[in-house]
Design a protein around this motif. Sequence first.
Motif: not given
Length: 311
Positions: A210-237
């Motif tokens: 019942g409460e608005i948690l956030l109102v923001e432009g989609k692109d701005k929201l993605m840029a502000r809160m979005g994180q990136k992940q680096l995935v390092v694939q390995l030769a062995a498990p």
Amino acid sequence: MAPILSIKGVRKAYDGGFEALKGVSLDIEEGEILALLGPNGAGKTTLISTICGITMPTAGTVTVAGHDIIHDYRAARSLIGLVPQEIALEPFEKVINTVRFSRGLFGKGRKDAAVEDILKRLSLWDKRDSQIRALSGGMKRRVLIAKALAHDPKVLFLDEPTAGVDVELRKDMWEIVGQLREAGVTTILTTHYIEEAEAIADRIAVISDGEILLVEGKDKLMARMGQKQLVVQLAAPLDTVPEALGQYDLTIGEDGQSLIYSYDTKSERTGITRLLQDVAKAGLQLSDVETRQSSLEDIFVSLVHKGEDAA
């Protein structure tokens, strides 16, 4: 310029004491597409029903193009089109008559050219003389939109417009919403499909309990809160993350053969260079490296969980 839809401190409480809306405030600009995201029971449909006059607010005010939804109900409601979640149409009526009837409900005179234009925009003109019962589920949803647009509203509410619709028809709906924006129609949609909001919305509003948690432009929201992940694939498990890499807060991928490192793209230093050096020093052999951007779904889940924790 004043917002076309202004919601100020709207509350909705029921006799049993349950409060479905807890002081919702939101301004929506003319011509924009706003996606209202929230889990089941968050208050999305209650908010729409309140704005459209289906239910009365306990407190607060709502104006549509300056018209109060209570004190100037007819003027406010005439500016709103509503596409409900449930398909409720007269099965034996023809498509064209269904749309004409909706236009007449708002006191609009018969205007065949306007009805024809709406049906053509929604790819329904060839079905104009078909009975509703003969249409597919996707076509019936198009008829609901045509009914909502029949009286030339300035604000259109779409409550879960693509629920139960296949992927192809869902994309058609997105195109329709885009065309409506070009025609100057303001669109507010509720959706469970995160990719829908990501594809067509200008702004995102997240509602929970019942409460608005956030109102923001989609692109701005993605840029502000979005994180990136680096995935390092390995030769062995791996069974566990080597102690030498403990400082990086790494997780092992589901395949057991990758290390996942989350980082903020806006940080002065991401730590990627040092991480890769330390991976090599730990004796791990790399087979591939890739990056992934956090999706709107990740952000949405994070916001809702934070709201629940705060409560």
